[in-house]
Motif scaffolding. Structure first.
Motif, PDB file in Angstrom:
ATOM      1  N   GLN A  49      -5.350  -4.319  11.411  1.00  0.00           N
ATOM      2  CA  GLN A  49      -5.404  -5.514  10.558  1.00  0.00           C
ATOM      3  C   GLN A  49      -5.710  -5.122   9.112  1.00  0.00           C
ATOM      4  O   GLN A  49      -5.130  -5.672   8.173  1.00  0.00           O
ATOM      5  CB  GLN A  49      -6.462  -6.480  11.074  1.00  0.00           C
ATOM      6  N   GLN A  50      -6.611  -4.155   8.909  1.00  0.00           N
ATOM      7  CA  GLN A  50      -6.932  -3.695   7.555  1.00  0.00           C
ATOM      8  C   GLN A  50      -5.704  -3.072   6.898  1.00  0.00           C
ATOM      9  O   GLN A  50      -5.452  -3.280   5.708  1.00  0.00           O
ATOM     10  CB  GLN A  50      -8.075  -2.681   7.586  1.00  0.00           C
ATOM     11  N   GLN A  51      -4.942  -2.312   7.668  1.00  0.00           N
ATOM     12  CA  GLN A  51      -3.727  -1.700   7.122  1.00  0.00           C
ATOM     13  C   GLN A  51      -2.720  -2.765   6.719  1.00  0.00           C
ATOM     14  O   GLN A  51      -2.066  -2.652   5.675  1.00  0.00           O
ATOM     15  CB  GLN A  51      -3.110  -0.750   8.152  1.00  0.00           C
ATOM     16  N   LEU A  52      -2.590  -3.815   7.524  1.00  0.00           N
ATOM     17  CA  LEU A  52      -1.669  -4.895   7.184  1.00  0.00           C
ATOM     18  C   LEU A  52      -2.091  -5.594   5.900  1.00  0.00           C
ATOM     19  O   LEU A  52      -1.256  -5.896   5.047  1.00  0.00           O
ATOM     20  CB  LEU A  52      -1.593  -5.913   8.328  1.00  0.00           C
ATOM     21  N   VAL A  53      -3.388  -5.831   5.744  1.00  0.00           N
ATOM     22  CA  VAL A  53      -3.895  -6.479   4.531  1.00  0.00           C
ATOM     23  C   VAL A  53      -3.621  -5.596   3.317  1.00  0.00           C
ATOM     24  O   VAL A  53      -3.171  -6.076   2.272  1.00  0.00           O
ATOM     25  CB  VAL A  53      -5.401  -6.788   4.663  1.00  0.00           C
ATOM     26  N   GLN A  54      -3.865  -4.296   3.444  1.00  0.00           N
ATOM     27  CA  GLN A  54      -3.614  -3.368   2.332  1.00  0.00           C
ATOM     28  C   GLN A  54      -2.134  -3.354   1.970  1.00  0.00           C
ATOM     29  O   GLN A  54      -1.778  -3.349   0.789  1.00  0.00           O
ATOM     30  CB  GLN A  54      -4.082  -1.967   2.694  1.00  0.00           C
ATOM     31  N   GLN A  55      -1.256  -3.367   2.969  1.00  0.00           N
ATOM     32  CA  GLN A  55       0.181  -3.374   2.694  1.00  0.00           C
ATOM     33  C   GLN A  55       0.585  -4.658   1.980  1.00  0.00           C
ATOM     34  O   GLN A  55       1.393  -4.627   1.044  1.00  0.00           O
ATOM     35  CB  GLN A  55       0.969  -3.225   3.995  1.00  0.00           C
ATOM     36  N   GLN A  56       0.029  -5.782   2.400  1.00  0.00           N
ATOM     37  CA  GLN A  56       0.342  -7.050   1.745  1.00  0.00           C
ATOM     38  C   GLN A  56      -0.140  -7.042   0.301  1.00  0.00           C
ATOM     39  O   GLN A  56       0.551  -7.520  -0.600  1.00  0.00           O
ATOM     40  CB  GLN A  56      -0.292  -8.215   2.504  1.00  0.00           C
ATOM     41  N   GLN A  57      -1.325  -6.489   0.073  1.00  0.00           N
ATOM     42  CA  GLN A  57      -1.852  -6.417  -1.296  1.00  0.00           C
ATOM     43  C   GLN A  57      -0.982  -5.514  -2.155  1.00  0.00           C
ATOM     44  O   GLN A  57      -0.714  -5.827  -3.322  1.00  0.00           O
ATOM     45  CB  GLN A  57      -3.295  -5.920  -1.274  1.00  0.00           C
ATOM     46  N   GLN A  58      -0.538  -4.388  -1.613  1.00  0.00           N
ATOM     47  CA  GLN A  58       0.323  -3.481  -2.367  1.00  0.00           C
ATOM     48  C   GLN A  58       1.651  -4.141  -2.700  1.00  0.00           C
ATOM     49  O   GLN A  58       2.166  -3.990  -3.809  1.00  0.00           O
ATOM     50  CB  GLN A  58       0.546  -2.196  -1.570  1.00  0.00           C
TER      51      GLN A  58
END
Length: 83
Positions: free
Chosen positions: A54-63
């Motif tokens: 979930q953290q990786q998905l959030v980081q990808q969305q932010q990027q």
């Protein structure tokens, strides 16, 4: 091979817990106390892996948002300079 054994144990244990819940033998207060160590460790591992994903998905969305904002800003500046 060890992974298969762990998963087989987890499935057997889960089925047994579901039968106990179905017959009303297990109260909600002591449900966590009666979990076996293997199942507790597997549940903890699954939770950690899910949180990490979930953290990786959030980081990808932010990027993606930063990249989209940059492209929009650069595009707007280009259009304003060349109008």
């Amino acid at each position: 091979n060890e992974t298969r054994k762990l998963l087989a144990h987890y499935r057997r244990c889960k089925d047994m817990r579901m039968k106990q819940v179905g017959t009303g033998r297990r109260g909600s207060s002591n449900a966590s106390q009666q979990s076996c160590l293997v199942c507790s460790l597997m549940a903890r591992h699954a939770k950690v892996m899910m949180e990490k994903h979930q953290q990786q998905l959030v980081q990808q969305q932010q990027q993606r948002q930063v990249a989209d904002d940059f492209c929009y800003t650069v595009g707007s500046g280009y259009r304003a300079a060349h109008s």
